[in-house]
Design a protein around this motif. Sequence first.
Motif, mmCIF file in Angstrom:
data_model
loop_
_atom_site.group_PDB
_atom_site.id
_atom_site.type_symbol
_atom_site.label_atom_id
_atom_site.label_comp_id
_atom_site.label_asym_id
_atom_site.label_seq_id
_atom_site.Cartn_x
_atom_site.Cartn_y
_atom_site.Cartn_z
ATOM 1 N N CYS A 19 0.840 -1.198 0.000
ATOM 2 C CA CYS A 19 0.000 0.000 0.000
ATOM 3 C C CYS A 19 0.877 1.251 0.000
ATOM 4 O O CYS A 19 1.836 1.341 0.758
ATOM 5 C CB CYS A 19 -0.907 -0.019 1.233
ATOM 6 S SG CYS A 19 -1.763 1.546 1.509
ATOM 7 N N GLU A 27 -2.395 -6.721 1.390
ATOM 8 C CA GLU A 27 -3.763 -6.187 1.477
ATOM 9 C C GLU A 27 -4.297 -5.991 0.048
ATOM 10 O O GLU A 27 -3.539 -5.650 -0.840
ATOM 11 C CB GLU A 27 -3.758 -4.810 2.157
ATOM 12 C CG GLU A 27 -3.125 -4.776 3.535
ATOM 13 C CD GLU A 27 -4.087 -5.236 4.605
ATOM 14 O OE1 GLU A 27 -5.304 -5.051 4.404
ATOM 15 O OE2 GLU A 27 -3.625 -5.790 5.604
ATOM 16 N N PRO A 28 -5.594 -6.201 -0.160
ATOM 17 C CA PRO A 28 -6.153 -5.833 -1.480
ATOM 18 C C PRO A 28 -6.013 -4.320 -1.680
ATOM 19 O O PRO A 28 -6.299 -3.543 -0.754
ATOM 20 C CB PRO A 28 -7.632 -6.224 -1.367
ATOM 21 C CG PRO A 28 -7.745 -7.073 -0.146
ATOM 22 C CD PRO A 28 -6.619 -6.697 0.756
ATOM 23 N N LEU A 29 -5.562 -3.933 -2.869
ATOM 24 C CA LEU A 29 -5.329 -2.511 -3.133
ATOM 25 C C LEU A 29 -6.257 -2.028 -4.240
ATOM 26 O O LEU A 29 -6.526 -2.753 -5.193
ATOM 27 C CB LEU A 29 -3.875 -2.276 -3.570
ATOM 28 C CG LEU A 29 -2.769 -2.732 -2.633
ATOM 29 C CD1 LEU A 29 -1.405 -2.422 -3.255
ATOM 30 C CD2 LEU A 29 -2.890 -2.062 -1.271
ATOM 31 N N ARG A 30 -6.732 -0.813 -4.097
ATOM 32 C CA ARG A 30 -7.407 -0.131 -5.216
ATOM 33 C C ARG A 30 -6.621 1.126 -5.498
ATOM 34 O O ARG A 30 -6.438 1.952 -4.609
ATOM 35 C CB ARG A 30 -8.844 0.246 -4.840
ATOM 36 C CG ARG A 30 -9.824 -0.876 -5.101
ATOM 37 C CD ARG A 30 -11.244 -0.377 -5.014
ATOM 38 N NE ARG A 30 -11.650 0.310 -6.244
ATOM 39 C CZ ARG A 30 -12.826 0.916 -6.370
ATOM 40 N NH1 ARG A 30 -13.671 0.963 -5.365
ATOM 41 N NH2 ARG A 30 -13.141 1.497 -7.502
ATOM 42 N N CYS A 34 -4.733 0.677 0.262
ATOM 43 C CA CYS A 34 -5.520 -0.339 0.966
ATOM 44 C C CYS A 34 -6.795 0.301 1.532
ATOM 45 O O CYS A 34 -6.932 1.527 1.587
ATOM 46 C CB CYS A 34 -4.695 -0.985 2.085
ATOM 47 S SG CYS A 34 -4.528 0.012 3.574
#
Length: 242
Positions: A19, A27-30, A34
């Motif tokens: 992140c 962690e899932p990132l956009r 995060c």
Amino acid sequence: MPAATLWQALADLVLPASCAGCGRSGEPLRHEVCAACAAAVGSLRAAPTRPDPPPPGLPACVALGPYAGELRELLLAFKERGRHRLARPLGALLAEAVAAATPPGAPVLLLYVPDTAAAARARHGDHMRLLARAAAARLREAGRSAAAAAPLRALPKADSAHLTSAQRAAGAAAGFALRSRGIERVRRTAPGCVTMLLDDIVTTGSTLAAASELLAGAGVRVDGCVTLAATRRIQPQRAIWS
Ligand SMILES: [Zn+2]
């Protein structure tokens, strides 16, 4: 190096897995952020800010938040660490601050403080240009009439890290020149728009004041300034017992 390891190393190079705000990986990132960091910057609310003392000619100024925490990390990652995909979330945050600083629904024209040519080269693009365009796009998505324009260019500057506020203000005044094509476009577009001058961070306000005065001299009124972050100036030590 085994092929799988080499592939992993290259993949990390192309797509950073950590992140940009907190540095945690896994962690899932956009857009490189995060969920926790997105929530932290998403909870910031734009507010008026004023350097103390304000430089002469500084228009009213609104900042999204203090230059600290996740906001500071995301800005640094975008500006100095090549995390260009942050343009979209940071542009969206800047758009929120613009919306807070302008009458609801009013068409807006977004001007910005440009990078010097050397800084833009080092960053593979003028970072405020990217943010101003992303902010304008976000405002249009929300149904506002919004455009970004570039009436200024930054002149090469000497290292200002060790200058006093007064020296910085003098340097800032000499730091910009008008772009003739950009200024013509702004003169055509500005009537009927609220014209806002954007920067990433406001500290002494001298840069925003100098850019605003140069634009005013060319017949372009800056209605206000909007930044993502505001630094708190460290006041000179006062004697407590005097
Ligand atoms: Zn994070």
